[in-house]
Design a protein around this motif. Structure first.
Motif, PDB file in Angstrom:
ATOM      1  N   ASN A 292       0.836  -1.213   0.000  1.00  0.00           N
ATOM      2  CA  ASN A 292       0.000   0.000   0.000  1.00  0.00           C
ATOM      3  C   ASN A 292       0.863   1.253   0.000  1.00  0.00           C
ATOM      4  O   ASN A 292       0.587   2.232  -0.693  1.00  0.00           O
ATOM      5  N   THR A 310       6.255 -16.133  -3.723  1.00  0.00           N
ATOM      6  CA  THR A 310       4.813 -16.292  -3.493  1.00  0.00           C
ATOM      7  C   THR A 310       4.527 -17.769  -3.198  1.00  0.00           C
ATOM      8  O   THR A 310       5.359 -18.640  -3.461  1.00  0.00           O
ATOM      9  N   ARG A 337       0.205 -15.256  -5.134  1.00  0.00           N
ATOM     10  CA  ARG A 337       0.512 -14.330  -6.219  1.00  0.00           C
ATOM     11  C   ARG A 337      -0.679 -13.392  -6.510  1.00  0.00           C
ATOM     12  O   ARG A 337      -0.526 -12.222  -6.856  1.00  0.00           O
ATOM     13  N   SER A 338      -1.903 -13.941  -6.333  1.00  0.00           N
ATOM     14  CA  SER A 338      -3.110 -13.153  -6.663  1.00  0.00           C
ATOM     15  C   SER A 338      -3.198 -11.873  -5.812  1.00  0.00           C
ATOM     16  O   SER A 338      -3.768 -10.882  -6.231  1.00  0.00           O
ATOM     17  N   TRP A 339      -2.581 -11.893  -4.610  1.00  0.00           N
ATOM     18  CA  TRP A 339      -2.619 -10.680  -3.778  1.00  0.00           C
ATOM     19  C   TRP A 339      -1.835  -9.563  -4.456  1.00  0.00           C
ATOM     20  O   TRP A 339      -2.240  -8.409  -4.438  1.00  0.00           O
ATOM     21  N   ASP A 341      -1.203  -9.321  -7.691  1.00  0.00           N
ATOM     22  CA  ASP A 341      -1.958  -8.909  -8.883  1.00  0.00           C
ATOM     23  C   ASP A 341      -3.096  -7.959  -8.491  1.00  0.00           C
ATOM     24  O   ASP A 341      -3.329  -6.939  -9.134  1.00  0.00           O
ATOM     25  N   GLU A 342      -3.785  -8.339  -7.420  1.00  0.00           N
ATOM     26  CA  GLU A 342      -4.947  -7.536  -6.997  1.00  0.00           C
ATOM     27  C   GLU A 342      -4.506  -6.146  -6.539  1.00  0.00           C
ATOM     28  O   GLU A 342      -5.082  -5.135  -6.939  1.00  0.00           O
ATOM     29  N   MET A 343      -3.439  -6.119  -5.757  1.00  0.00           N
ATOM     30  CA  MET A 343      -3.041  -4.824  -5.190  1.00  0.00           C
ATOM     31  C   MET A 343      -2.457  -3.880  -6.241  1.00  0.00           C
ATOM     32  O   MET A 343      -2.615  -2.674  -6.153  1.00  0.00           O
ATOM     33  N   ALA A 345      -3.270  -3.922  -9.430  1.00  0.00           N
ATOM     34  CA  ALA A 345      -4.111  -4.055 -10.632  1.00  0.00           C
ATOM     35  C   ALA A 345      -4.088  -2.788 -11.488  1.00  0.00           C
ATOM     36  O   ALA A 345      -4.187  -2.857 -12.710  1.00  0.00           O
ATOM     37  N   ASP A 346      -3.945  -1.627 -10.867  1.00  0.00           N
ATOM     38  CA  ASP A 346      -3.968  -0.380 -11.636  1.00  0.00           C
ATOM     39  C   ASP A 346      -2.617  -0.053 -12.277  1.00  0.00           C
ATOM     40  O   ASP A 346      -2.482   0.922 -12.994  1.00  0.00           O
TER      41      ASP A 346
END
Ligand SMILES: C[S@@+](CC[C@H](N)C(=O)[O-])C[C@H]1O[C@@H](n2cnc3c(N)ncnc32)[C@H](O)[C@@H]1O
Length: 371
Positions: A292, A310, A337-339, A341-343, A345-346
């Protein structure tokens, strides 16, 4: 709002609450009811709670106060210090490494030679459940935040992350700088960084404002400082000795490091924010916080770079190998890994150049969109 509350502050002192805030501590040991009441008081009336803790301390009731200190010790170095004092008063070694060893032993993670087991066993009675819980909880938090691990060859624990003490001391004693750019650990990190973040990736020109998490002895740092000589370079290194030494030898600005935020760095101000060889050891809660923060401080068009193991890159077989490796044992809790990608994403994910030292699947370079 209750009737009493709505009557406002002019009402006579809230006797009921005052009574509830005074808990009979007796002469000890504390009953489990009293302990429960004190823990509840901690939530409702912090001042009164602290006063009770103080009373227990001033009466040298260390065994009684230990589980209470354990509630705050993980988050407060000051309370941690009192916690360790309480342990010492109780004849439990205040040496966190020894305690850590005991924790691992008690949790069945390691086997100890009978002699070590006996000598540690003599020092500490973990039979009593409240003490055991307090010790385990606090140590776990300590290990999580500091990276204490068990060192198989020496059958001891080591606080790798506080190795600044040894590295820096050695440098000071020898009169030579800690940084030895020609040594293998520098060459490896440097080569990796030169490849993964080539000059050409900085499309707006060389990064002028840089922030690094866990510069340690500066292996990766040198690649950036030598090539670009940034105007500002903020380092968030949890090891205070290393942090200071990097100020002295490389002129980095070491900001107070809480292990999870980049406090002191302005929003959208950094051309590059990176971390190499660090996130393997950072627990998920802190890692997400760092993500963040990296997202926050990166300027539009700027780069975020880090590497990470990951969950997908791990398997029981691989962990089986790691268990025997003192260094890798410090991988505490990998995230999926999806965390990532999600964080991010922009952000635009950039390809990992070929020839890097680490597994490219665990390398992440992101560019923050300009618009
Ligand atoms: C393996 S070293 C990093 C090596 C260095 N970045 C390089 O590339 O050569 C790991 C460093 O991360 C630091 N560290 C561990 N957890 C941290 C955290 N939560 N925040 C900041 N630094 C941390 C440790 O103190 C240690 O110096």
């Amino acid at each position: 709002m209750t009737e009493e509350e709505s009557a406002g502050p002019s009402r006579p002192a809230v006797d009921k609450n005052a009574e509830a805030s005074v808990i009979d501590l007796g002469r000890g040991p504390l009953s489990s009811e009293t302990l429960t009441a004190l823990i509840a008081l901690r939530e409702t009336d912090r001042e009164a709670y602290d006063a009770h803790v103080l009373t227990l301390k001033s009466r040298n009731r260390w065994r009684d106060v230990l589980p209470l200190l354990a509630l705050d010790a993980p988050d407060s170095p000051d309370v941690m210090e009192i916690f360790v004092t309480a342990l010492q008063k109780l004849g439990i070694p205040g040496n966190l490494d020894e305690l850590s060893l005991l924790r691992l032993y008690n949790s069945g993670h390691i086997r100890l030679p009978a002699s070590t087991q006996a000598s540690l066993g003599d020092k500490v009675d973990l039979q009593e459940q409240s003490v055991q819980l307090a010790v385990l909880k606090t140590l776990f938090a300590f290990e999580m935040s500091r990276g204490t691990f068990f060192h198989l060859p020496t059958k001891n624990t080591a606080t790798f992350f506080l190795r600044g003490k040894t590295d820096v001391l050695r440098a000071v004693r020898s009169g030579k700088p800690m940084i030895d750019a020609e040594s293998p650990r520098y060459r490896e990190a440097r080569t990796h960084m030169d490849i993964v973040l080539p000059d050409s990736i900085f499309i707006d020109g060389p990064p002028k404002r840089v922030c690094e998490i866990g510069a340690a002895w500066g292996g990766s740092t040198l690649s950036i400082t030598d090539r670009f000589a940034p105007e500002e370079f903020y380092n968030f290194e949890i090891d205070p000795d290393l942090a200071r030494q990097m100020e002295i030898e490389l002129g980095l600005k070491s900001l107070p490091c809480d292990g999870e935020t980049l406090t002191g760095v302005a929003d959208g101000s950094m051309d590059l924010v990176f971390s190499s060889g660090v996130f393997y050891f950072v627990p998920p809660m802190k890692l997400v916080s760092y993500f963040n923060e990296m997202i926050r401080v990166c300027r539009p068009g700027g780069l975020v770079y880090f590497n990470l193991l990951t969950a997908e890159l791990l398997s029981p077989r691989r962990l089986g190998v790691m268990i025997k490796d003192a260094g890798l044992r410090r991988v505490f809790a990998p995230i999926p890994r999806s965390w990532v990608d999600e964080m991010f994403a922009d952000f635009e994910r950039l390809p990992i150049p070929e020839g890097t030292a680490f597994n490219p699947e665990g390398e992440f370079i992101f560019r923050k969109p300009k618009a």
